[in-house]
Design a protein around this motif. Structure first.
Motif, PDB file in Angstrom:
ATOM      1  N   LEU A  73       0.825  -1.203   0.000  1.00 26.64           N
ATOM      2  CA  LEU A  73       0.000   0.000   0.000  1.00 26.64           C
ATOM      3  C   LEU A  73       0.861   1.256   0.000  1.00 26.64           C
ATOM      4  N   LYS A  74       1.958   1.243   0.769  1.00 26.04           N
ATOM      5  CA  LYS A  74       2.853   2.398   0.766  1.00 26.04           C
ATOM      6  C   LYS A  74       3.478   2.595  -0.620  1.00 26.04           C
ATOM      7  N   PHE A  75       3.884   1.507  -1.222  1.00 31.51           N
ATOM      8  CA  PHE A  75       4.501   1.610  -2.547  1.00 31.51           C
ATOM      9  C   PHE A  75       3.479   2.066  -3.594  1.00 31.51           C
ATOM     10  N   THR A  76       2.249   1.589  -3.504  1.00 31.54           N
ATOM     11  CA  THR A  76       1.200   1.990  -4.451  1.00 31.54           C
ATOM     12  C   THR A  76       0.881   3.475  -4.309  1.00 31.54           C
ATOM     13  N   GLY A  77       0.784   3.962  -3.068  1.00 28.29           N
ATOM     14  CA  GLY A  77       0.520   5.380  -2.868  1.00 28.29           C
ATOM     15  C   GLY A  77       1.644   6.252  -3.364  1.00 28.29           C
ATOM     16  N   TRP A  78       2.865   5.786  -3.238  1.00 29.55           N
ATOM     17  CA  TRP A  78       3.995   6.578  -3.739  1.00 29.55           C
ATOM     18  C   TRP A  78       4.055   6.584  -5.261  1.00 29.55           C
ATOM     19  N   VAL A  79       3.747   5.467  -5.885  1.00 30.45           N
ATOM     20  CA  VAL A  79       3.820   5.369  -7.345  1.00 30.45           C
ATOM     21  C   VAL A  79       2.718   6.202  -7.989  1.00 30.45           C
ATOM     22  N   PHE A  80       1.495   6.103  -7.474  1.00 30.23           N
ATOM     23  CA  PHE A  80       0.358   6.792  -8.106  1.00 30.23           C
ATOM     24  C   PHE A  80       0.043   8.140  -7.454  1.00 30.23           C
ATOM     25  N   SER A  81       0.930   8.589  -6.578  1.00 29.27           N
ATOM     26  CA  SER A  81       0.763   9.901  -5.923  1.00 29.27           C
ATOM     27  C   SER A  81      -0.564  10.001  -5.175  1.00 29.27           C
ATOM     28  N   ILE A  82      -0.923   8.968  -4.483  1.00 27.68           N
ATOM     29  CA  ILE A  82      -2.138   8.961  -3.649  1.00 27.68           C
ATOM     30  C   ILE A  82      -1.757   8.529  -2.229  1.00 27.68           C
ATOM     31  N   SER A  83      -0.643   9.060  -1.756  1.00 24.53           N
ATOM     32  CA  SER A  83      -0.127   8.647  -0.443  1.00 24.53           C
ATOM     33  C   SER A  83      -1.104   8.981   0.678  1.00 24.53           C
ATOM     34  N   ARG A  84      -1.812  10.100   0.587  1.00 19.47           N
ATOM     35  CA  ARG A  84      -2.764  10.455   1.639  1.00 19.47           C
ATOM     36  C   ARG A  84      -3.894   9.434   1.718  1.00 19.47           C
ATOM     37  N   ALA A  85      -4.415   9.010   0.590  1.00 23.32           N
ATOM     38  CA  ALA A  85      -5.504   8.024   0.587  1.00 23.32           C
ATOM     39  C   ALA A  85      -5.019   6.678   1.121  1.00 23.32           C
ATOM     40  N   THR A  86      -3.846   6.247   0.710  1.00 19.53           N
ATOM     41  CA  THR A  86      -3.321   4.964   1.199  1.00 19.53           C
ATOM     42  C   THR A  86      -2.981   5.033   2.681  1.00 19.53           C
ATOM     43  N   ASP A  87      -2.496   6.189   3.164  1.00 20.61           N
ATOM     44  CA  ASP A  87      -2.202   6.318   4.600  1.00 20.61           C
ATOM     45  C   ASP A  87      -3.475   6.224   5.429  1.00 20.61           C
ATOM     46  N   ILE A  88      -4.567   6.862   4.918  1.00 24.49           N
ATOM     47  CA  ILE A  88      -5.840   6.770   5.646  1.00 24.49           C
ATOM     48  C   ILE A  88      -6.349   5.333   5.664  1.00 24.49           C
ATOM     49  N   TYR A  89      -6.235   4.654   4.542  1.00 23.58           N
ATOM     50  CA  TYR A  89      -6.702   3.266   4.493  1.00 23.58           C
ATOM     51  C   TYR A  89      -5.843   2.376   5.405  1.00 23.58           C
ATOM     52  N   ILE A  90      -4.543   2.582   5.422  1.00 20.54           N
ATOM     53  CA  ILE A  90      -3.674   1.806   6.315  1.00 20.54           C
ATOM     54  C   ILE A  90      -4.037   2.068   7.777  1.00 20.54           C
ATOM     55  N   PHE A  91      -4.338   3.332   8.095  1.00 20.43           N
ATOM     56  CA  PHE A  91      -4.727   3.660   9.477  1.00 20.43           C
ATOM     57  C   PHE A  91      -6.008   2.929   9.864  1.00 20.43           C
ATOM     58  N   VAL A  92      -6.996   2.916   8.962  1.00 17.80           N
ATOM     59  CA  VAL A  92      -8.264   2.234   9.260  1.00 17.80           C
ATOM     60  C   VAL A  92      -8.047   0.729   9.425  1.00 17.80           C
ATOM     61  N   VAL A  93      -7.226   0.132   8.550  1.00 15.69           N
ATOM     62  CA  VAL A  93      -6.975  -1.318   8.623  1.00 15.69           C
ATOM     63  C   VAL A  93      -6.334  -1.693   9.945  1.00 15.69           C
ATOM     64  N   PHE A  94      -5.310  -0.962  10.341  1.00 14.48           N
ATOM     65  CA  PHE A  94      -4.617  -1.317  11.579  1.00 14.48           C
ATOM     66  C   PHE A  94      -5.393  -0.891  12.817  1.00 14.48           C
ATOM     67  N   LEU A  95      -6.276   0.110  12.689  1.00 17.38           N
ATOM     68  CA  LEU A  95      -7.167   0.441  13.795  1.00 17.38           C
ATOM     69  C   LEU A  95      -8.121  -0.707  14.092  1.00 17.38           C
ATOM     70  N   VAL A  96      -8.727  -1.268  13.050  1.00 14.81           N
ATOM     71  CA  VAL A  96      -9.634  -2.404  13.249  1.00 14.81           C
ATOM     72  C   VAL A  96      -8.865  -3.626  13.749  1.00 14.81           C
ATOM     73  N   ASN A  97      -7.623  -3.814  13.281  1.00 16.41           N
ATOM     74  CA  ASN A  97      -6.816  -4.938  13.763  1.00 16.41           C
ATOM     75  C   ASN A  97      -6.506  -4.804  15.253  1.00 16.41           C
ATOM     76  N   LYS A  98      -6.215  -3.596  15.707  1.00 19.94           N
ATOM     77  CA  LYS A  98      -5.956  -3.388  17.143  1.00 19.94           C
ATOM     78  C   LYS A  98      -7.181  -3.734  17.965  1.00 19.94           C
ATOM     79  N   MET A  99      -8.339  -3.268  17.533  1.00 20.70           N
ATOM     80  CA  MET A  99      -9.558  -3.572  18.277  1.00 20.70           C
ATOM     81  C   MET A  99      -9.896  -5.062  18.215  1.00 20.70           C
ATOM     82  N   LEU A 100      -9.604  -5.697  17.065  1.00 11.39           N
ATOM     83  CA  LEU A 100      -9.848  -7.140  16.960  1.00 11.39           C
ATOM     84  C   LEU A 100      -8.955  -7.917  17.916  1.00 11.39           C
ATOM     85  N   GLY A 101      -7.684  -7.500  18.064  1.00 13.09           N
ATOM     86  CA  GLY A 101      -6.802  -8.162  19.023  1.00 13.09           C
ATOM     87  C   GLY A 101      -7.294  -8.039  20.446  1.00 13.09           C
TER      88      GLY A 101
END
Length: 366
Positions: A256-284
């Motif tokens: 996801l980090k590499f995709t955001g850097w290649v397509f210049s959508i780093s802000r969108a990928t960072d938000i999606y990564i934050f949401v994914v790991f937020l749900v993972n923390k709560m799931l743990g």
């Protein structure tokens, strides 16, 4: 009488006569002469006894030779007188002697009183023992291998996980409260809280490690109580599950980090990564009570708990997809169809592929 006649008695303790220095003759005392005579007498007696023994042996050997020569002469005389009888006697001497059986019953040997044999005696002793049945019929007993069902290791593992979570909860209380607020509430301050959460990477890393530990244990339970992980050691399977889960999300983060850097959508990928790991923390965190109940419950209750926990995991995964789609749509023009293709390509397909490879590996190895 000795006193009256003033005569001295002769004893062995008389002092030896002194010898003049010029005289070559040495005069012995009476004691020395008696001692020498007794030694000489003993030596003569020993020589006489040896000589007598030798003479007796010589006489015996001479008598044996004479008897042997006399018997040979008698045999020669008989052979000269009757040569046929001599030949018959020689033939009988060379052939085995067969003696006819006696007409009457054989003579019974004299009775000798002997004790019982050792083996028979001890068998009798063991047979009369009333405490143990030594001489009875043996009974085959079938023993089953004892499989230890102790759950001490699981108990200490769960205590360690709970202690780890308590330390994170105590030392990073503000971060934990912001995380709960961000997960359960949607307000205008959501962007501000997100920035505060992103500024504390250490508790985020610790809660991600908690998700790997609890999620790996949950996946290990799912495989261990199924037919695929039935013959695998639990702790080895647990290490495999944690390593696989950590590798999946590490690869996803890098892609996801590499995709955001290649397509210049780093802000969108960072938000999606934050949401994914937020749900993972709560799931743990949400899996901890289910892990405790699954560990110490019976088979029927365990199946119910696993079903409920799987439903919870599916709901959280759907919530993660919806929560990730809204901020990403605001950043870039993304239709629901393309987002669904992303979920199929990067969320569902890798899980199905890993599941297929894992099953093939387990069937091949075990």
């Amino acid at each position: 009488m000795l006193i009256l006649t003033r005569a001295g008695a002769q004893t062995d303790t008389a002092k030896p006569q002194t010898v003049q220095p010029d005289s070559p003759v040495v005069r012995l005392t009476y004691a020395d002469s008696v001692r020498r005579d007794s030694v000489a007498r003993i030596r003569r007696a020993r020589r006489d006894s040896i000589r007598l023994v030798r003479l007796a042996m010589k006489r015996d050997s001479i008598a044996a030779v004479q008897r042997d020569s006399a018997s040979r002469a008698a045999v020669a005389n008989r052979a000269a007188a009757n040569p046929v009888a001599a030949n018959t006697a020689a033939a009988k001497k060379d052939s085995p002697v067969v003696r006819p059986a006696a007409a009457g019953p054989p003579a019974r040997p004299p009775a000798v009183r002997e004790g019982p044999p050792a083996l028979v005696f001890w068998q009798h002793v063991l047979g009369i023992n009333t405490s143990f049945n030594f001489t009875g019929r043996p009974v085959v007993e079938i023993f089953e291998i004892h499989h230890s069902d102790s759950k001490d290791g699981f108990f200490y593992l769960l205590v360690g996980i709970l202690f780890y979570f308590a330390l994170v909860r105590i030392f990073f209380e503000k971060y934990f409260s912001n995380l709960m607020t961000l997960f359960f509430r949607v307000s205008l301050r959501q962007q501000q809280i997100r920035e505060q959460v992103l500024q504390t990477p250490l508790p985020s890393l610790l809660l991600n490690i908690l998700f790997i530990i609890s999620g790996g244990l949950y996946a290990c339970y799912l495989l261990h109580y199924s037919r695929f992980g039935e013959g695998i050691r639990f702790w080895v399977l647990y290490l495999y599950c944690m390593a696989l889960l950590a590798a999946i999300y590490l690869v996803k983060f890098v892609v996801l980090k590499f995709t955001g850097w290649v397509f210049s959508i780093s802000r969108a990928t960072d938000i999606y990564i934050f949401v994914v790991f937020l749900v993972n923390k709560m799931l743990g965190i949400f899996l901890l009570p289910f892990l405790i109940l699954i560990t110490f419950s019976g088979d029927q209750l365990r199946e119910v708990l696993i079903t409920i926990s799987l439903a919870m995991v599916f709901v959280l995964w759907a919530y993660r997809a919806l929560a990730g789609y809204r901020p990403v749509r605001n950043e870039i023009k993304l239709t629901p169809f393309y987002f669904f293709l992303y979920l199929c390509a990067f969320e569902i397909a890798p899980l199905l592929l890993i599941y297929k490879v894992l099953l093939a590996y387990l069937e091949k190895v075990y």
